[in-house]
Scaffold this active site. Structure first.
Site, PDB file in Angstrom:
ATOM      1  N   GLU A  67       1.082  -1.213   0.001  1.00 15.47           N
ATOM      2  CA  GLU A  67       0.179   0.005  -0.028  1.00 15.47           C
ATOM      3  C   GLU A  67       0.823   1.321  -0.125  1.00 15.47           C
ATOM      4  O   GLU A  67       2.164   1.377   0.059  1.00 15.47           O
ATOM      5  CB  GLU A  67      -0.940   0.302   0.973  1.00 15.47           C
ATOM      6  CG  GLU A  67      -0.119  -0.069   2.624  1.00 15.47           C
ATOM      7  CD  GLU A  67      -1.352  -0.168   3.485  1.00 15.47           C
ATOM      8  OE1 GLU A  67      -2.423  -1.050   3.729  1.00 15.47           O
ATOM      9  OE2 GLU A  67      -1.674  -0.025   4.691  1.00 15.47           O
ATOM     10  N   HIS A  80       6.577  15.958   6.324  1.00 12.90           N
ATOM     11  CA  HIS A  80       7.130  16.499   5.705  1.00 12.90           C
ATOM     12  C   HIS A  80       8.460  15.726   5.618  1.00 12.90           C
ATOM     13  O   HIS A  80       9.479  14.871   4.741  1.00 12.90           O
ATOM     14  CB  HIS A  80       7.420  17.618   5.945  1.00 12.90           C
ATOM     15  CG  HIS A  80       6.601  18.941   5.308  1.00 12.90           C
ATOM     16  ND1 HIS A  80       6.724  20.030   5.289  1.00 12.90           N
ATOM     17  CD2 HIS A  80       5.382  18.417   5.063  1.00 12.90           C
ATOM     18  CE1 HIS A  80       5.362  20.992   4.809  1.00 12.90           C
ATOM     19  NE2 HIS A  80       4.397  20.095   4.663  1.00 12.90           N
TER      20      HIS A  80
END
Lengths: 390, 294
Positions: free
Chosen positions: B215, B253
Site C-alpha cells: 500500500e 514532511h
C-alpha cells in the site's frame, strides 16, 4: 503515525522546558493583552497567528512590529478577520490565539529535526546549514547538505553523535557550541519524552549577538502514544479538525471526507483504499474513506452509517466487509438497525465475506431491507453501486 | 512444505482470557492449530474456557508446554513488553496481532528481538497461516485452500489485513492453494518484511508463485522490487492499495525526506513492473492474475 499536532507556541514551550533557548514570547487572545505583552518584551516583535494551516505569512497573519500601536493594529486585524490561505479553503479559519515573540537579528539560519526512519527502524537526527528554507527542496537539490545520525533504539543520542552534529552545522565558537549542543540534546529529549513522529526546528538561528536559539518549531505526535501523555491530551485543539472526522474518531472509526457521491463502509485500511480504487476503476467517485476497524461494534457501525448518510452528496453506499476480527453478523445487525433508525433513501450495495458470513446473510434476508442490494464479489459490488448512482 | 509455521508448531496465546484472545484462540483451535496453552498474569493455574492451561508468565508457559510460537492479544500499552517476555522465554516466533502500539515501543522491541534472533510477524496484522496445518491469528480459516493433491500453491505476503483475505479468497475460488499467508501489518516499524519473506518463499518447494500486497507510504515495495529483480525466480503478482487515495493525509514532511520522496502508488507500481512483477490494476484481479501465470 503522522498524528496529533500542537501549535507553534506550545512546541516552543515544550522545547524551552527541555532547555532549548527560544526568544522571549507571550501568548495572547485580545488586542489589549497583545499591547501589554509588547510592553513587557519591548524592541521589535513578531505577531503570529496560532493556527495549524500554513501560508500565514502571505495571508498577512505574521507581522513584524516595532511599537505598541503596530502590535495593537496587527493583533486587532488577525483576531477580527478569518485567515484565508491555500491550505484553509476559501471560507478561511478564525484565529483565537496570537504569539507575540521578540524578533532577533538573524546572522545565520540552520535546520534541525528528529523523525522516525521507518526503513532503518529508528529515529534519525538531521541537521543542515541550509535553514529557514523548505527542507524538502534542500533534500532534493542538495542532499549532501543534510547530515544524519541514527539513534540507537536503546541508547539514544550518543556524545560523539552530538559533537558531530554540531560540527556539521559549522559552529565552532565555544559558547555557541555549548548552546547548539543544548538545542540538539533538548530536541531529542522532547522527541522521546512525548513520543513525537516529528520534532523540527526551522530555523535554528545564530543571532547577530552570537546567541543560538530556536525561532520556529513544528511537532507531530504518534497518535498511538497520545494515551500516555496527559500534557498532550490537554494541548489538543480540535478547532481546525473536520467535525465529521472527529465524530468518527470518537467511535474508533477512521473517516476521511472526499468529493464523490458513493459512500464507503469497509473494514481494514487496505481494503478501504482498494474499495475506493475499484469504485474509480468502474467510473464512480468515492464520497469518503471509512475503515470501521477490527473491533467494531454494531453501535459503532450504525454511527458509521449516520456519518456517511449525513453527507448529502451521497447517492449510493457500498458496504464491503471481509470479516476477520470484525464479524459479518455485527455488520448485518448494524445494517438492520441503521435501516430502521435512519432509513435508506439511497441504494446500499452490500458485499459480505468472512467470519460469520452465513449468519449475516440469513439475517439480512429475513430483514428484507428496502434499497439494500447484495453483491457477490468486489467487482460485482463496484459495478452495481456505480450503475445505481450514474 | 510451507514457511515459518506448520502442524508441528506449538503455540501459546498471550491474553488468552481477554475477549479477543479467547475468541480467536477458539478459532485457531477449531482450525486445528496446535495451541498448547495461554498466558494471563494473575490467572496462572486455571484453565481457559477452551480447557487449555493458563500461566502467569511466558516463562512458565514455555517451560510447561514447550511452545515455540506465541500469538499476542495484549492491549497496546503493554504489548511490546509482552513480546519481549515471549522472546526472553524462548519463543522463536512472535505473532503480534495488537493494533495501536506506539512507534517508539516498536523501535525498542525490534532491537530487542533482533538481538535474540526472534522472528516477529506484525504488529497490527491478521497473523500467519499455513492452510490445513496451522493458523496463528484472526483470519477466517475457511477461505484458505491447503496445498495438496498436486494443486499449484501461492505464498502471500501482505501489509493489509482484510485485503489479504480478499486475495486468498480469489485464489481459492480459482482452485489455487496457498503454501503460507503472512500478514505483516501496516505499521511503520514492524517485524518480518517483504524481503525476508520473499527469500523464504523463494526457497520453499511448495510455493509456485508469490503474491505481494502493498500500500501507499514508505519504500518497502520499492525495496522489495529491487530484491525480486535480483533474487526471485518464481512468478510474482502484486497489488498496491491506495492508488486513488488523496495525498497529504499520511506523511509528515521530514518523513518523505527519509524515504527519498518515494511512497506513492505510482512509484511502487513502476518499480515492481520494472522488476518483472505482474501488478493487478484492480483488487478483484489478483487471483486471476496468478491463475494466468501458473
Amino acid at each position: 503515525m503522522p498524528g496529533m499536532k500542537v501549535h507553534e507556541y506550545q512546541a516552543r514551550q515544550l522545547l524551552a522546558e527541555a532547555g532549548v533557548p527560544v526568544p522571549a514570547s507571550r501568548v495572547v487572545e485580545t488586542a489589549e493583552a497583545a499591547t501589554a505583552a509588547y510592553n513587557d518584551i519591548r524592541g521589535r516583535v513578531v505577531v503570529k497567528a496560532q493556527v495549524f494551516a500554513g501560508g500565514r505569512g502571505k495571508a498577512g497573519f505574521v507581522k513584524l512590529c516595532s511599537d505598541a500601536a503596530e502590535v495593537r493594529a496587527a493583533a486587532d486585524f488577525m483576531l477580527r478577520n478569518r485567515m484565508v490561505s491555500p491550505q484553509t479553503g476559501p471560507q478561511g479559519i478564525a484565529v483565537k490565539k496570537l504569539l507575540i515573540a521578540s524578533a532577533v537579528d538573524i546572522a545565520k539560519e540552520y535546520y534541525a529535526a528528529v523523525v522516525v526512519d521507518r526503513g532503518r527502524r529508528r529515529p534519525v537526527v538531521m541537521v543542515s546549514r541550509e535553514g529557514g528554507v523548505e527542507i524538502e527542496v534542500v533534500a532534493k537539490e542538495k542532499p549532501e547538505a543534510i547530515v544524519k545520525h541514527w539513534l540507537h533504539p536503546h541508547l539514544g543520542l550518543l556524545e560523539f553523535q552530538l559533537a558531530q552534529l554540531v560540527a556539521a552545522l559549522g559552529i565552532t565558537a565555544k559558547e555557541q557550541v555549548a548552546a547548539a549542543r543544548k538545542v540538539i540534546r533538548g530536541l531529542v529529549d522532547v522527541f522521546y519524552k512525548y513520543d513525537c513522529s516529528l520534532a523540527e526546528i526551522n530555523p535554528l538561528v545564530c543571532t547577530a549577538s552570537g546567541e543560538v536559539m530556536a525561532i520556529d518549531a513544528k511537532m507531530n505526535f504518534d497518535d498511538n502514544a497520545v494515551f500516555r501523555h496527559k500534557r498532550l491530551q490537554e494541548m489538543f485543539d480540535p478547532s481546525e479538525e473536520n467535525p465529521m472526522e472527529l465524530r468518527a474518531k470518537e467511535h474508533n472509526l477512521s473517516y476521511i471526507a472526499l468529493e464523490g457521491n458513493i459512500g464507503c463502509l469497509v473494514n481494514g485500511a487496505g481494503l478501504a483504499m482498494s474499495t475506493m480504487d475499484i469504485i474509480k476503476l468502474h467510473g464512480g467517485e468515492p464520497a469518503n474513506f471509512l475503515d470501521v476497524g477490527g473491533s467494531v461494534t454494531a453501535e459503532g457501525a450504525v454511527e458509521a452509517f449516520r456519518i456517511i448518510l449525513s453527507d448529502h452528496k451521497v447517492k449510493g453506499v457500498l458496504v464491503n466487509i471481509f470479516g476477520g476480527i470484525a464479524k459479518c453478523d455485527t455488520i448485518a445487525e448494524a445494517l438492520i438497525a441503521a435501516a430502521r433508525e435512519i432509513g435508506f433513501k439511497v441504494p446500499v450495495v452490500v458485499r459480505l465475506e468472512g467470519t460469520n458470513v452465513e449468519r449475516a446473510r440469513t439475517m439480512l434476508k429475513e430483514a428484507a431491507i428496502e434499497q439494500l442490494i447484495t453483491a457477490g464479489d468486489l467487482t460485482d459490488a463496484a459495478k452495481k453501486v456505480c450503475a445505481k448512482v450514474a | 512444505m510451507s514457511i515459518l509455521v506448520d502442524r508441528e508448531t506449538r503455540v501459546i496465546c498471550q491474553g488468552i482470557t481477554g475477549k479477543a484472545g479467547a475468541f480467536h484462540t477458539a478459532g485457531c483451535l477449531d482450525y486445528g492449530t496446535n495451541l498448547v496453552g495461554g498466558v494471563s498474569p494473575g490467572k496462572g493455574g486455571t484453565k481457559s474456557e477452551h480447557g487449555l492451561p493458563v500461566f502467569n508468565t511466558c516463562h512458565e508457559a514455555v517451560a510447561a508446554t514447550d511452545a515455540d510460537a506465541t500469538m499476542i492479544f495484549v492491549p497496546a500499552a503493554f504489548a511490546a513488553d509482552a513480546a519481549m517476555e515471549a522472546a526472553d522465554a524462548g519463543c522463536a516466533l512472535i505473532v503480534l496481532i495488537t493494533e495501536g502500539i506506539p512507534t517508539l515501543d516498536m523501535v525498542r522491541l525490534r532491537e530487542y528481538l533482533d538481538d535474540k534472533g526472534t522472528l516477529l510477524v506484525g504488529p497490527n496484522c491478521p497473523g500467519i497461516i499455513t492452510p490445513g496445518e496451522c493458523k496463528i491469528g484472526i483470519m477466517p480459516g475457511y477461505i484458505h485452500q491447503p496445498a495438496e493433491d498436486g494443486r499449484k500453491a501461492v505464498g502471500i505476503i501482505s501489509r493489509s489485513g482484510t485485503l489479504t483475505y480478499e486475495a486468498v479468497w480469489q485464489c481459492t475460488s480459482r482452485g489455487l492453494a496457498q503454501s503460507t499467508c503472512v500478514g505483516i501489518g501496516g505499521d511503520p516499524v514492524k517485524g518480518l518484511n517483504f524481503i525476508e519473506l520473499l527469500e523464504l518463499f523463494e526457497q520453499d518447494e511448495t510455493t509456485d508463485a508469490i503474491v505481494l500486497i502493498g500500500e501507499i507510504g514508505g519504500s518497502d515495495e520499492e525495496e522489495a522490487a529491487e530484491h525480486i529483480r535480483q533474487n526471485v525466480t518464481k512468478p510474482v503478482v502484486a497489488f498496491i492499495a491506495g492508488r486513488t487515495a488523496p495525498p497529504g493525509k499520511r506523511m509528515g514532511h521530514a518523513g518523505a525526506i527519509i524515504s527519498g520522496g518515494e511512497g506513492t502508488a505510482d512509484s511502487k507500481v513502476r518499480a515492481l513492473r520494472e522488476a518483472g512483477v505482474v501488478v493487478a490494476d484492480s483488487p478483484a484481479e489478483i487471483g486471476e492474475s496468478v491463475a494466468e501465470l501458473l
